[in-house]
Write a protein that holds these residues in place. Structure first.
Motif, PDB file in Angstrom:
ATOM      1  N   GLN A  90       0.832  -1.204   0.000  1.00 42.51           N
ATOM      2  CA  GLN A  90       0.000   0.000   0.000  1.00 42.51           C
ATOM      3  C   GLN A  90       0.868   1.257   0.000  1.00 42.51           C
ATOM      4  N   GLN A  91       1.899   1.275   0.826  1.00 44.66           N
ATOM      5  CA  GLN A  91       2.753   2.452   0.924  1.00 44.66           C
ATOM      6  C   GLN A  91       3.578   2.656  -0.343  1.00 44.66           C
ATOM      7  N   LEU A  92       4.081   1.560  -0.917  1.00 47.50           N
ATOM      8  CA  LEU A  92       4.877   1.687  -2.137  1.00 47.50           C
ATOM      9  C   LEU A  92       4.051   2.229  -3.298  1.00 47.50           C
ATOM     10  N   VAL A  93       2.826   1.725  -3.458  1.00 49.90           N
ATOM     11  CA  VAL A  93       2.016   2.169  -4.589  1.00 49.90           C
ATOM     12  C   VAL A  93       1.606   3.631  -4.428  1.00 49.90           C
ATOM     13  N   GLU A  94       1.451   4.103  -3.201  1.00 44.94           N
ATOM     14  CA  GLU A  94       1.191   5.532  -2.996  1.00 44.94           C
ATOM     15  C   GLU A  94       2.354   6.358  -3.501  1.00 44.94           C
ATOM     16  N   ARG A  95       3.555   5.914  -3.191  1.00 43.98           N
ATOM     17  CA  ARG A  95       4.755   6.635  -3.623  1.00 43.98           C
ATOM     18  C   ARG A  95       4.919   6.592  -5.140  1.00 43.98           C
TER      19      ARG A  95
ATOM     20  N   PRO B  72       5.654 -11.311  -1.142  1.00 43.79           N
ATOM     21  CA  PRO B  72       5.268 -10.694  -2.421  1.00 43.79           C
ATOM     22  C   PRO B  72       3.765 -10.769  -2.702  1.00 43.79           C
ATOM     23  N   CYS B  73       3.092 -11.821  -2.237  1.00 44.15           N
ATOM     24  CA  CYS B  73       1.623 -11.865  -2.396  1.00 44.15           C
ATOM     25  C   CYS B  73       0.992 -10.692  -1.664  1.00 44.15           C
ATOM     26  N   GLY B  74       1.481 -10.429  -0.457  1.00 47.73           N
ATOM     27  CA  GLY B  74       0.968  -9.293   0.304  1.00 47.73           C
ATOM     28  C   GLY B  74       1.274  -7.968  -0.382  1.00 47.73           C
ATOM     29  N   LEU B  75       2.483  -7.838  -0.956  1.00 46.85           N
ATOM     30  CA  LEU B  75       2.852  -6.613  -1.676  1.00 46.85           C
ATOM     31  C   LEU B  75       1.874  -6.344  -2.819  1.00 46.85           C
ATOM     32  N   ILE B  76       1.608  -7.373  -3.607  1.00 44.19           N
ATOM     33  CA  ILE B  76       0.721  -7.216  -4.760  1.00 44.19           C
ATOM     34  C   ILE B  76      -0.699  -6.897  -4.311  1.00 44.19           C
ATOM     35  N   LYS B  77      -1.177  -7.627  -3.313  1.00 51.05           N
ATOM     36  CA  LYS B  77      -2.534  -7.407  -2.819  1.00 51.05           C
ATOM     37  C   LYS B  77      -2.688  -6.009  -2.225  1.00 51.05           C
ATOM     38  N   GLY B  78      -1.693  -5.559  -1.459  1.00 53.77           N
ATOM     39  CA  GLY B  78      -1.747  -4.217  -0.880  1.00 53.77           C
ATOM     40  C   GLY B  78      -1.745  -3.134  -1.943  1.00 53.77           C
ATOM     41  N   ALA B  79      -0.902  -3.311  -2.962  1.00 49.69           N
ATOM     42  CA  ALA B  79      -0.837  -2.325  -4.042  1.00 49.69           C
ATOM     43  C   ALA B  79      -2.168  -2.256  -4.790  1.00 49.69           C
ATOM     44  N   LEU B  80      -2.715  -3.406  -5.136  1.00 51.11           N
ATOM     45  CA  LEU B  80      -3.972  -3.428  -5.876  1.00 51.11           C
ATOM     46  C   LEU B  80      -5.126  -2.877  -5.048  1.00 51.11           C
ATOM     47  N   THR B  81      -5.171  -3.233  -3.776  1.00 50.72           N
ATOM     48  CA  THR B  81      -6.246  -2.741  -2.912  1.00 50.72           C
ATOM     49  C   THR B  81      -6.184  -1.230  -2.785  1.00 50.72           C
TER      50      THR B  81
ATOM     51  N   LEU C 199      -5.118   0.768  -4.953  1.00 52.68           N
ATOM     52  CA  LEU C 199      -5.512   1.352  -6.238  1.00 52.68           C
ATOM     53  C   LEU C 199      -6.984   1.114  -6.545  1.00 52.68           C
ATOM     54  N   GLY C 200      -7.741   0.631  -5.569  1.00 55.45           N
ATOM     55  CA  GLY C 200      -9.171   0.459  -5.733  1.00 55.45           C
ATOM     56  C   GLY C 200      -9.586  -0.852  -6.358  1.00 55.45           C
ATOM     57  N   VAL C 201      -8.714  -1.851  -6.297  1.00 52.37           N
ATOM     58  CA  VAL C 201      -9.028  -3.160  -6.861  1.00 52.37           C
ATOM     59  C   VAL C 201      -8.957  -4.194  -5.743  1.00 52.37           C
ATOM     60  N   PRO C 202     -10.077  -4.428  -5.048  1.00 52.83           N
ATOM     61  CA  PRO C 202     -10.055  -5.458  -3.994  1.00 52.83           C
ATOM     62  C   PRO C 202      -9.889  -6.831  -4.633  1.00 52.83           C
ATOM     63  N   CYS C 203      -8.986  -7.638  -4.082  1.00 49.22           N
ATOM     64  CA  CYS C 203      -8.666  -8.903  -4.728  1.00 49.22           C
ATOM     65  C   CYS C 203      -8.087  -9.902  -3.736  1.00 49.22           C
ATOM     66  N   THR C 204      -7.906 -11.109  -4.208  1.00 47.52           N
ATOM     67  CA  THR C 204      -7.116 -12.112  -3.511  1.00 47.52           C
ATOM     68  C   THR C 204      -5.939 -12.439  -4.412  1.00 47.52           C
ATOM     69  N   VAL C 205      -4.811 -12.761  -3.802  1.00 45.94           N
ATOM     70  CA  VAL C 205      -3.608 -13.089  -4.560  1.00 45.94           C
ATOM     71  C   VAL C 205      -3.072 -14.420  -4.053  1.00 45.94           C
ATOM     72  N   SER C 206      -2.834 -15.333  -4.960  1.00 44.16           N
ATOM     73  CA  SER C 206      -2.226 -16.613  -4.605  1.00 44.16           C
ATOM     74  C   SER C 206      -0.978 -16.793  -5.452  1.00 44.16           C
ATOM     75  N   ALA C 207      -0.081 -17.649  -4.972  1.00 44.62           N
ATOM     76  CA  ALA C 207       1.180 -17.857  -5.677  1.00 44.62           C
ATOM     77  C   ALA C 207       1.456 -19.336  -5.836  1.00 44.62           C
ATOM     78  N   GLU C 208       2.222 -19.644  -6.856  1.00 44.81           N
ATOM     79  CA  GLU C 208       2.601 -21.022  -7.117  1.00 44.81           C
ATOM     80  C   GLU C 208       4.002 -21.029  -7.709  1.00 44.81           C
ATOM     81  N   VAL C 209       4.858 -21.873  -7.170  1.00 43.19           N
ATOM     82  CA  VAL C 209       6.198 -22.032  -7.727  1.00 43.19           C
ATOM     83  C   VAL C 209       6.090 -23.030  -8.861  1.00 43.19           C
ATOM     84  N   THR C 210       6.525 -22.613 -10.041  1.00 40.82           N
ATOM     85  CA  THR C 210       6.486 -23.517 -11.186  1.00 40.82           C
ATOM     86  C   THR C 210       7.792 -24.306 -11.202  1.00 40.82           C
ATOM     87  N   THR C 211       8.805 -23.794 -11.831  1.00 45.66           N
ATOM     88  CA  THR C 211      10.139 -24.370 -11.825  1.00 45.66           C
ATOM     89  C   THR C 211      11.068 -23.285 -11.313  1.00 45.66           C
TER      90      THR C 211
END
Length: 196
Positions: free
Chosen positions: A50-55, A161-170, A172-184
Motif C-alpha cells: 500500500q505504501q509503495l504504490v502511494e509513492r 510478495p503476495c501481500g505486496l501485490i494485494k496491498g498495491a492493488l487494494t 488502487l481500488g481493486v479489492p482482490c485475492t492473490v495466490s502464488a505457485e512455484v512452477t520451476t
C-alpha cells in the motif's frame, strides 16, 4: 548550489535477508498456532505494498479500469520492486489475472540441492488463496525429488510478495485475492482474483 534529491535504495540482499528472517521468525513464534505465520507475513507485505504504490503513483493520473491497474502492476510496480517486468500476463476477462515471472528475483538464490531443506518445516497454508507446493505434492507418496522439495520451501517465501501485490492493488481500488505457485525454480506465477 542546490542539492538534487536522490532516491533512496537499499541492497537487494537486504530484502532477501528480510524475507528469509520473516519466514524463519514467524515459523518459530507460531508454534502454538502455526497457521498464523503466513497470514502475518502477508499482512506485512500488504502494508508495504500500500505504501509503495502511494509513492509510485503520486504524480500519475487516476486509472480508468482494472486492466490499466494490472498493467501498471506488471510493468511499473514490478520493475520498481523486482527490477524487471512480468514475463507474461494472462487473463480470462472475468476478473482473473495470472502474472508469470520466469526468473523471480527473490527465488533465484534458492538451490534445489541445499541440504538445509530437511531441517526446514514448511509453514502451513494460512488460507485457501495460497496453495503451497507442499499441499500440491501431498499425493506424491512421500517420494519428493530435490527440486520439488526446493519448490515446497520456496513457496514459503512468496507470502511477502503476495501481500505486496494485494496491498498495491487494494490501494488502487481493486479489492482482490492473490495466490502464488512455484512452477520451476526460480519461476513462479501469481494469480489475482478481483472481488466483484
Amino acid at each position: 548550489m542546490a542539492l538534487v534529491p536522490r532516491s533512496r535504495e537499499i541492497a537487494e540482499s537486504c530484502l532477501d535477508f528480510l524475507n528469509i528472517e520473516l519466514v524463519a521468525t514467524y515459523a518459530r513464534q507460531s508454534n502454538l498456532r502455526p497457521e498464523l505465520a503466513g497470514r502475518r507475513i502477508e499482512a506485512i507485505g500488504f502494508q508495504v505494498g500500500q505504501q509503495l504504490v502511494e509513492r509510485f503513483t503520486k504524480d500519475r493520473a487516476r486509472f480508468t479500469d482494472h486492466l490499466d491497474v494490472i498493467k501498471f502492476i506488471c510493468k511499473d510496480f514490478w520493475a520498481e520492486v523486482f527490477k524487471k517486468q512480468v514475463d507474461n500476463l494472462k487473463t480470462n476477462h472475468r476478473g482473473v489475472f495470472v502474472l508469470q515471472d520466469n526468473k523471480f528475483r527473490w527465488l533465484t538464490r534458492i538451490s534445489a540441492d541445499a541440504p538445509s531443506f530437511d531441517a526446514l518445516t514448511p509453514l502451513p497454508n494460512p488460507s485457501p488463496n495460497l496453495r503451497s507446493p507442499t499441499e500440491r505434492m501431498a499425493g506424491a507418496g512421500g517420494a519428493v525429488a530435490g527440486s520439488m522439495k526446493a519448490s515446497a520451501v520456496a513457496g514459503q517465501f512468496l507470502y511477502l510478495p503476495c501481500g505486496l501485490i494485494k496491498g498495491a492493488l487494494t490501494n488502487l481500488g481493486v479489492p482482490c485475492t492473490v495466490s502464488a505457485e512455484v512452477t520451476t525454480l526460480p519461476g513462479c506465477s501469481f494469480t489475482v482474483r478481483i472481488k466483484s
